[in-house]
Design an enzyme around this catalytic site. Structure first.
Site, PDB file in Angstrom:
ATOM      1  N   THR A 153       0.873  -1.184   0.000  1.00  8.82           N
ATOM      2  CA  THR A 153       0.000   0.000   0.000  1.00  8.82           C
ATOM      3  C   THR A 153       0.909   1.233   0.000  1.00  8.82           C
ATOM      4  O   THR A 153       1.370   1.659  -1.040  1.00  8.82           O
ATOM      5  CB  THR A 153      -0.975   0.013   1.190  1.00  8.82           C
ATOM      6  OG1 THR A 153      -0.262  -0.255   2.403  1.00  8.82           O
ATOM      7  CG2 THR A 153      -2.060  -1.033   1.016  1.00  8.82           C
ATOM      8  N   LYS A 179       4.128  -6.879   4.258  1.00 11.14           N
ATOM      9  CA  LYS A 179       3.851  -5.516   3.834  1.00 11.14           C
ATOM     10  C   LYS A 179       3.446  -4.721   5.063  1.00 11.14           C
ATOM     11  O   LYS A 179       2.914  -5.247   6.047  1.00 11.14           O
ATOM     12  CB  LYS A 179       2.763  -5.459   2.754  1.00 11.14           C
ATOM     13  CG  LYS A 179       1.366  -5.891   3.158  1.00 11.14           C
ATOM     14  CD  LYS A 179       0.523  -4.881   3.888  1.00 11.14           C
ATOM     15  CE  LYS A 179       0.452  -3.550   3.175  1.00 11.14           C
ATOM     16  NZ  LYS A 179      -0.369  -2.563   3.989  1.00 11.14           N
ATOM     17  N   THR A 190      -0.757  -1.181   8.704  1.00 14.76           N
ATOM     18  CA  THR A 190      -1.561  -2.348   8.353  1.00 14.76           C
ATOM     19  C   THR A 190      -0.568  -3.412   7.901  1.00 14.76           C
ATOM     20  O   THR A 190       0.120  -3.208   6.919  1.00 14.76           O
ATOM     21  CB  THR A 190      -2.540  -1.995   7.226  1.00 14.76           C
ATOM     22  OG1 THR A 190      -3.288  -0.860   7.649  1.00 14.76           O
ATOM     23  CG2 THR A 190      -3.521  -3.104   6.930  1.00 14.76           C
ATOM     24  N   GLU A 277       6.529   4.757   7.350  1.00 15.25           N
ATOM     25  CA  GLU A 277       6.107   5.958   6.626  1.00 15.25           C
ATOM     26  C   GLU A 277       6.930   7.173   7.073  1.00 15.25           C
ATOM     27  O   GLU A 277       6.897   7.569   8.238  1.00 15.25           O
ATOM     28  CB  GLU A 277       4.626   6.207   6.849  1.00 15.25           C
ATOM     29  CG  GLU A 277       3.764   5.177   6.132  1.00 15.25           C
ATOM     30  CD  GLU A 277       2.288   5.290   6.442  1.00 15.25           C
ATOM     31  OE1 GLU A 277       1.497   4.709   5.689  1.00 15.25           O
ATOM     32  OE2 GLU A 277       1.925   5.927   7.445  1.00 15.25           O
ATOM     33  N   ASN A 401       0.084  10.474   5.690  1.00 23.78           N
ATOM     34  CA  ASN A 401      -1.197  10.099   6.269  1.00 23.78           C
ATOM     35  C   ASN A 401      -2.264  11.165   6.060  1.00 23.78           C
ATOM     36  O   ASN A 401      -3.461  10.851   6.054  1.00 23.78           O
ATOM     37  CB  ASN A 401      -1.025   9.771   7.745  1.00 23.78           C
ATOM     38  CG  ASN A 401      -0.401   8.399   7.933  1.00 23.78           C
ATOM     39  OD1 ASN A 401      -1.068   7.390   7.811  1.00 23.78           O
ATOM     40  ND2 ASN A 401       0.902   8.349   8.176  1.00 23.78           N
ATOM     41  N   SER A 406      -6.386  10.631  -0.785  1.00 21.71           N
ATOM     42  CA  SER A 406      -6.533  11.489  -1.960  1.00 21.71           C
ATOM     43  C   SER A 406      -6.005  10.792  -3.217  1.00 21.71           C
ATOM     44  O   SER A 406      -5.366   9.770  -3.141  1.00 21.71           O
ATOM     45  CB  SER A 406      -5.788  12.791  -1.749  1.00 21.71           C
ATOM     46  OG  SER A 406      -4.413  12.561  -1.583  1.00 21.71           O
TER      47      SER A 406
END
Length: 406
Positions: A153, A179, A190, A277, A401, A406
């Site tokens: 993702t 992942k 996740t 991230e 995040n 979007s």
């Protein structure tokens, strides 16, 4: 940009496992977003799942199907978590299993569904179902990289680990993918993980091996302290390289397999942190001297979750008072702060609860500027120890995040 070496190794083929993928346009165009695993008949399958009470529809169904028997197929979509989707989400997950079962000639209970992505949106079930046959048509043994790519993702890189090992003169393989980059604090980010071996292992021990390995790997990482609705980890033993089944923990081969599985799963878990991230630094928080492992883990997570510690590390600011504060509110009963020792790498910053006499701000800043940092804490209470892996908290984490939908 991931931290350190995150390159994919040679992904050895696991006998008895085939993998297919397709572009189903679940959310994004022109990328693999649907993956199918096929396991040879007789394979033993185990799973562990999120402890989030708001777990996703596919988690409910996978847990139920695992109780029935040994699944033959996994189906994974990315881009949509199918979580917070109510009865429609359950129906869509069940429809996915039923359609794949019909195409593959098995029962729906022999299919485990997995989803990852945006929470609270319904699966585009028509597009997902249309992608099943193309994914089945592409099944092959040597497709681990495609699978690792297809389940991503916000990951910036595919994640894999693979080892070969010898038991009683037979060469076996252990290969896996994972992942995850955000919403990571598995509690079983996740997070999804899939590991397979062609060694012969009984179903009971497959589950035990997985539970033990998860506890020191995926249950010891955190990016942001958020436990996902979809965390799942599957371990499969096909037995297709031959040999006598491992059916007792007293079998010396059990320990050998456990060691390999732990290494593979630790690598997969740490890759998630290295690709956290917005991460710019990989952080090991090692706590020793505890009265028990639980309080060591509590202290390690308290440090690893602290936004003040994580932002200081991002800025290379050796503001070690933030580390002491995190230790202090970790909830360790009757903690004697005068026994606390803290190091940044090899630099002792805290001795007996206060500033180490020979500590300098310059030495601390030098350690903080490294891309791989170890925070070591000695509680001075006993012999227990534990380790948690995390990353820093950067501007990019907020940007990623804020823009995710979007």
């Amino acid at each position: 940009m991931a931290v350190g070496d995150v390159s994919m190794p040679q992904m050895h083929v696991v006998k008895g496992v085939k993998i297919g993928s397709a572009e189903a346009y679940v959310r994004y165009q022109n990328r693999r977003d649907l993956v199918i695993f096929e396991f040879a008949e007789g394979s033993n399958v185990a799973g562990v799942f999120t402890q989030n009470a708001f777990c996703a529809a596919p988690v409910h169904i996978s847990k139920a199907h695992l109780k029935v028997g040994n699944p033959r197929y996994l189906v994974i979509n990315t881009g949509n978590a199918n979580a917070g989707t109510g009865p429609t989400g359950m129906a869509n997950a069940e429809a996915t299993c039923e359609k794949l079962a019909s195409l593959a000639g098995v029962s729906a209970a022999e299919v485990l569904p997995f989803s990852t992505g945006v929470i609270g949106e319904q699966l585009p079930i028509e597009r997902l179902v249309e992608g099943l046959q193309p994914a089945l048509d592409s099944l092959e043994e040597d497709a681990w990289l495609d699978a690792a790519t297809g389940i991503m993702t916000t990951d910036t890189t595919p994640k894999g680990a693979s080892e070969q090992f010898v038991l009683d003169g037979i060469t076996y393989t252990m290969t896996g993918i994972s992942k995850g980059a955000g919403m990571i604090r598995p509690n079983m980010a996740t997070m999804l993980g899939y590991v397979a071996t062609d060694a012969p292992i009984s179903r009971e021990l497959v589950q035990q091996l997985l539970s033990e390995a998860v506890n020191v790997s995926f249950n010891r990482i955190t990016v942001d302290g958020d436990t996902s609705t979809n965390d799942s980890c599957i371990f499969v033993a096909t037995g297709h390289s031959g040999g006598q089944e491992i059916s007792a923990t007293t079998d010396p081969r059990y320990t050998a397999v456990a060691d390999v599985l732990t290494r593979v799963m630790k690598r997969l878990a740490q890759l998630i942190i290295r690709d956290g991230e917005g991460a710019t630094k990989f952080i090991t928080v090692a706590v020793e001297g505890g009265a028990n492992t639980q309080e060591c883990c509590d202290v390690a997570y308290s440090i690893a979750h602290s936004p003040l510690v994580k932002t200081a590390i991002f800025a290379s600011d050796p503001n070690w008072g933030r580390i002491l504060a995190a230790i202090g509110y970790a909830g360790v009963p009757n903690l004697n702060v005068e026994n606390i020792q803290v190091w940044l790498g090899d630099v002792q910053i805290c001795k007996d609860g206060g500033a180490a006499a020979d500590y300098t701000e310059e030495a601390g800043a030098t350690e903080m500027q490294k891309t791989e940092i170890t925070i070591r804490v000695d509680l001075g209470r006993g012999d227990a120890k534990d380790t948690v892996y995390t990353c820093d908290l950067s501007y990019d984490y907020v940007k990623i995040n804020a823009d995710y939908r979007s």
